[in-house]
Design an enzyme around this catalytic site. Structure first.
Site, mmCIF file in Angstrom:
data_model
loop_
_atom_site.group_PDB
_atom_site.id
_atom_site.type_symbol
_atom_site.label_atom_id
_atom_site.label_comp_id
_atom_site.label_asym_id
_atom_site.label_seq_id
_atom_site.Cartn_x
_atom_site.Cartn_y
_atom_site.Cartn_z
ATOM 1 N N SER A 328 0.814 -1.126 -0.017
ATOM 2 C CA SER A 328 0.037 -0.112 -0.095
ATOM 3 C C SER A 328 0.757 1.246 -0.125
ATOM 4 O O SER A 328 0.292 2.255 -0.117
ATOM 5 C CB SER A 328 -0.812 -0.054 1.170
ATOM 6 O OG SER A 328 -1.625 -1.215 1.143
ATOM 7 N N CYS A 386 -7.413 1.881 1.877
ATOM 8 C CA CYS A 386 -8.740 1.294 1.126
ATOM 9 C C CYS A 386 -8.091 0.746 0.008
ATOM 10 O O CYS A 386 -7.745 1.378 -0.828
ATOM 11 C CB CYS A 386 -9.768 2.259 1.007
ATOM 12 S SG CYS A 386 -11.335 1.513 0.023
#
Lengths: 669, 378
Positions: A328, A386
């Site tokens: 991420s 997310c």
């Protein structure tokens, strides 16, 4: 008649006979004298040059004098690599009457092992009788003192000093500093042998290797008159060696040490960069090793084997050579790309329900949070990491566009830092996949690239550098390890390294930067941020991003369960950050192999590094001030590095290595 | 016309007649001065070649003094009286040679020395004088020109000591002794046909001689032809000595400054190879000066031979002079690389005692021949 001929001596005739023979003799003598004269004239006049040269060759031997290797400092002037005298016991065989008796009595004073003795006898065979042969290497101080007291009993035995590389911090910064070792066959293939005359050490890894040409200095020469046995009689001519340059690294050894201590017990890397300059402040790789193990000249073979064969690969420089899926941590860069593209959903909100399926397929691309994040914009998507948001974003951007944006941030190619074996990382593209896999690109691969999984790989250095680019709002600087070079020749002339601008990236709108950086600040400082725990009570505003990279692909419907998976298949924990967010002084990337969650494991390490750096008074850049901060002895080394040579020469012999027969030899006091 | 007025010509008579040397010393001043010059030059060179070893130079000087006394003594013995002594000297020399073969000291693989108390003597050096004396004695007992049969007997007189010296083994000295005897026969008017014949036999005997030689002797001859063949072994001496000579150049490196000798590159530099030291330190000019002195001594020797009144004196003086020349030529020839390396010292200069004393004795005999001439009434 007949008898008469014997008795009567005809004086006249005799006289004539002898006289004529005397004249013949005179002619012969004169002729042969001429032959001699011509022969000598031939040798001494016509072939004079030839023989004069041969005689000179006989008499004069050119011996190399090795230069003193440059000293490596950290940016504050702490010595990281230096040359220390070590002492060995040497014997000149021709001076010793009874070798066995001498060694026997010497053994009562100095510890001489049977191996030492064996090596000595072997060396003695190949050396000249007048040459000094080492008997015992690396004398202890106590042994040396004991010998000095008794040295009058041992004519022909001397203590000889030479300089060996020493690393005061041992294992701290080991991968960056590197070490020197014996020149081996592989080195011989790539070096100019002339530049290494009289030396047997060469930088093997790290700065010691990549700045070898500066550190080495230039070899000097001595024309020595020698007799037929090779005994040195006098020095006829000398060209002094030029000592190597002193390098000041941009590394701060205290920060480095702090970073390494925080990595202790893990495998992984920390890279800290000063965004404004590109100077690397710390570059840690764990596990580490002790540099002094290599510098001694007699590497313990077992210890080396243990290091090189350890499954943890302590010799591997993870900070630059380790290539990890960024996970991420790519999200801020892709978020910026989305904003730049003005993509519909990047501006608005997306609904994350915990998974995504591509139209026309059934495969679910899951979010790390099973329940999903609900309605998220780019800010929330970065704060909370997310995945679904970025699946959608990646899908909209397409792999070609992502490749373009990520490459601009320096992913997929070496940063160009001058340190060996840098990994290039990997940013996949259609073209790349066709070339390497012979397959077309699948849309699903675009999605997982959007969360830094799949094919993409990045080195910790690339992550730190790309993060610094964000901190600089788009100005790309090449990471550098050298802060300044202090010339050993021009008595302390310092050359400061300039920041190296890399090819500029596209211009993003200031608003876009603000938005992404604001989102990154939320990671540690927003209640919902993935690294909120690390940010609680942290005195500086940090912009950051967590990453948790999968090593082990779990099946479509399986759950990731740490307990059931081998430790080596656990997720990598990643974290990138810069701080303070509004005036960046440091940007950090942390990778902890199989560490688990980025926010829980990597973030505290990064926070610790940032705290260590920001909590102390900022280093003053001017060299004069820097010198004041250093102990007095070191100041002199910097102002006039030649003095290192001269002062040490008066007390010890400066001699870089055992192999050299040249070098300055002064009897030890 | 001008030059004649400023030229002061010698006032007739010998320059030496005015020196404080009484005629009764029976010394020939030109010969003596040449010899003394050579010896003192040699002492200077020895000082350098020995690494400034005063003791060594002093020892050589003492030998010179001993030689000088031998010279003085022999110069006083009238040639006629010497006659009676010659067979005794010859036989004595033979006995010493036999002695060497059995009880001689071994040095470098050869028996050459006979030790008498603290003094070591080399009987082969003595033979260099004894053989020409004996052959001259024998030849003069018959008629001159010498006849073939007597040449054969004389040949035997030469061959016995030569063979014994060869057995030591000492090829160089044995050859020189043979040559010294041959010179006597040459001056005694041995027929040219016989000389040519013997020369031819000698040439024919070369292969035989070759087969009888020791390996190291053969090697020396091969080395002369190609010294680079074995630069660190057999060729080493000759390579280093030619380097020393050549690098001396025209003016030399200066006394005590010869690097080849000072740094030990030159082997045997105080003995057989001392000429290389001279060449290196004094250059071609110094060497030519040395040769001039040598050839003035040789010239004076031939002069004495020419002016001797008795056939005995003429032959002996001629043969001794020619032998002396032979030493000089062979030594310089070998050191400069045109003759094979044979152990011949440079006469009067190389370090070594017996050679010095026998040479001086030889000169003493020549002086005796010259100074005992009966003055003819004018």
């Amino acid at each position: 008649m007949i008898g008469n001929r014997y008795v009567v001596q005809d004086a006249q005739r005799e006289s004539k006979t002898v006289s004529s023979r005397l004249i013949v003799a005179l002619v012969i003598v004169a002729a042969l004298a001429l032959v001699l004269g011509l022969r000598l004239a031939h040798l001494q006049v016509f072939k004079y040059r030839h023989f004069a040269m041969l005689s000179e060759d006989n008499r004069v031997r050119i011996e190399p004098v090795s230069p003193t290797r440059g000293i490596i400092f950290d940016r504050q002037g702490e010595i990281l690599a230096q040359n220390l005298p070590v002492f060995s016991l040497e014997v000149i065989p021709e001076v010793v009457d009874d070798m066995d008796a001498m060694i026997a009595s010497l053994r009562r004073i100095v510890d001489i092992s049977d191996e030492d003795l064996h090596a000595f006898r072997l060396a003695m065979k190949s050396a000249r009788r007048s040459e000094s042969v080492p008997l015992r290497l690396r004398l202890e101080d106590r042994e040396r003192a004991r010998f000095e007291v008794n040295r009058h009993l041992f004519p022909g035995v001397n203590v000889r000093a030479w300089l060996a590389r020493h690393y005061p911090f041992g294992s701290v910064g080991a991968h960056v500093i590197g070490y020197v070792g014996r020149i081996d066959d592989r080195d011989l293939r790539r070096i100019d042998v002339n530049a290494y005359r009289g030396q047997s050490r060469i930088g093997k890894i790290g700065i010691e290797r990549s700045y070898e040409d500066l550190l080495r200095g230039r070899v000097g020469y001595e024309h020595v008159e020698t007799d037929v046995r090779g005994r040195k009689l006098q020095v006829l001519e000398r060209r002094d060696p030029v000592p190597g340059q002193n390098l000041f690294l941009s590394i701060d050894i205290r920060l480095q040490k702090a970073a390494e201590e925080m990595l202790e017990g893990h495998k992984g890397a920390v890279v800290a960069i000063e965004p404004a300059t590109g100077f690397v402040l710390a570059m840690a790789s764990a596990p580490r090793f002790d540099l002094n193990l290599f510098s001694s000249g007699t590497v313990d073979a077992d210890a080396y084997l243990a290091l090189s064969q350890s499954p943890d690969r302590p010799l591997f420089h993870r900070a630059i050579s380790g290539q990890y899926p960024p996970g991420s941590t790519v999200k801020p860069f892709l978020g910026l790309a989305g904003l730049d593209r003005g993509l519909e959903h990047a501006r608005s909100k997306a609904w994350c329900r915990g998974w995504l399926t591509l139209p026309g397929t059934t495969r679910r691309y899951r979010d790390w949070r099973a329940g999903g994040h609900g309605i998220v914009g780019v800010e929330e998507a970065i704060e909370q990491s997310c995945d679904v948001y970025f699946y959608v974003l990646a899908h909209s951007l397409g792999i070609d566009s992502m490749h373009e944006y990520l490459t601009e941030f320096g992913f997929g190619e070496p940063t160009g830092i001058r340190l060996g074996s840098e990994g290039s990382g990997l940013v996949p593209s259609r073209e790349w996949k066709r070339r390497t896999h012979g397959q077309g690109w699948y849309p699903g691969e675009t999605l997982i690239t959007g969360i830094g999984q799949g094919f993409m790989l990045a080195t910790p250095l690339q992550l730190a550098s790309a993060t610094a680019t964000v901190a600089n709002r788009g100005e790309r600087l090449r990471p550098q390890l050298i802060h300044r070079i202090i010339s050993a020749q021009k008595s302390g002339h310092a050359e400061f390294m300039q920041a190296q601008r890399l090819s500029p990236m596209r211009a993003y709108k200031e608003d876009d930067w603000d938005e992404i950086i604001e989102a990154m600040v939320g990671v540690m400082h927003d209640r919902r941020g993935t690294a909120y725990e690390a940010g609680v009570g942290f005195p500086w505003k940090v912009a950051s991003k967590t990453g948790t990279a999968q090593v082990y692909s779990i099946g479509q419907d399986e759950e990731y369960d740490e307990g059931s998976i081998d430790k080596r298949l656990h997720d990598h924990a990643l974290f990138v950050a810069f701080a303070p967010a509004d005036d960046p002084k440091i940007s950090v990337a942390v990778v902890i192999e199989n560490g688990g969650s980025g926010g829980a494991v990597a973030a505290p390490v990064a926070a610790g590094v940032i705290r260590e750096w920001l909590s102390r008074p900022p280093p003053k850049p001017s060299p004069q001030v820097t010198e004041e901060a250093m102990p007095l002895a070191r100041v002199s080394t910097i102002r006039d590095p030649n003095r290192i040579e001269s002062s040490s020469a008066s007390s010890v012999l400066v001699d870089d290595d055992r192999l050299i027969s040249g070098g300055v030899r002064i009897p030890t006091p | 016309m001008m030059w004649r007025s400023i030229t002061i010509t010698g006032r007739g008579g010998s320059l030496f007649s005015r020196l404080p040397f009484p005629r009764e010393l029976r010394l020939d001043m030109p010969l003596l001065s040449g010899v003394v010059l050579l010896v003192f030059f040699g002492l200077g060179v020895l000082y350098s070649s020995s690494g400034q070893d005063e003791a060594l130079v002093l020892r050589q000087f003492i030998r010179f003094i001993v030689g000088l006394m031998a010279m003085l003594v022999l110069a006083h013995i009238r040639p006629e009286r010497l006659h009676y002594l010659i067979p005794v000297i010859y036989v004595g020399c033979l006995l010493l040679l036999v002695g060497v073969l059995f009880i001689g000291d071994v040095a470098q693989g050869a028996r050459r020395w006979l030790r008498v108390g603290p003094v070591g003597i080399q009987p082969s050096e003595l033979a260099k004088l004894a053989v020409p004396l004996m052959v001259t004695y024998f030849v003069c007992a018959g008629s001159v020109p010498v006849r073939a049969t007597r040449v054969a007997i004389a040949g035997l007189l030469i061959a016995v000591p030569v063979a014994m010296i060869m057995a030591q083994p000492d090829l160089g000295t044995s050859m020189l002794v043979a040559v010294a005897g041959a010179f006597v026969l040459f001056f005694a008017g041995m027929s040219r046909v016989l000389i040519a014949l013997l020369g031819a036999i000698a040439l024919a005997a070369m292969p035989l001689l070759w087969s009888m030689m020791h390996d190291y002797q053969r090697q020396r001859i091969l080395t002369l032809l190609n010294p680079q063949d074995d630069p660190l072994g057999a060729g080493y001496h000759i390579i280093q000595s030619t380097i020393a000579i050549g690098s001396g150049g025209l003016y030399g490196k200066g006394w005590l400054n010869g690097t080849q000798s000072r740094l030990d590159f030159l082997p045997e530099r105080s003995t057989d190879f001392i000429f290389a030291v001279i060449s290196e330190e004094f250059g071609l000019l110094g060497v030519l000066l040395l040769l001039v002195i040598y050839f003035s001594v040789i010239g004076r020797g031939l002069f004495i031979a020419y002016h001797a009144q008795e056939t005995f004196g003429r032959i002996l003086a001629g043969a001794l002079t020619l032998t002396f020349f032979c030493y000089v030529f062979v030594n310089i020839g070998m050191v400069s690389g045109i003759l094979p390396v044979v152990g011949i010292p440079l006469p009067l200069i190389s370090y070594g005692g017996t050679s010095m004393v026998t040479l001086m004795a030889g000169f003493g005999i020549m002086m005796s021949i010259h100074t005992h001439r009966r003055l003819l009434s004018a």
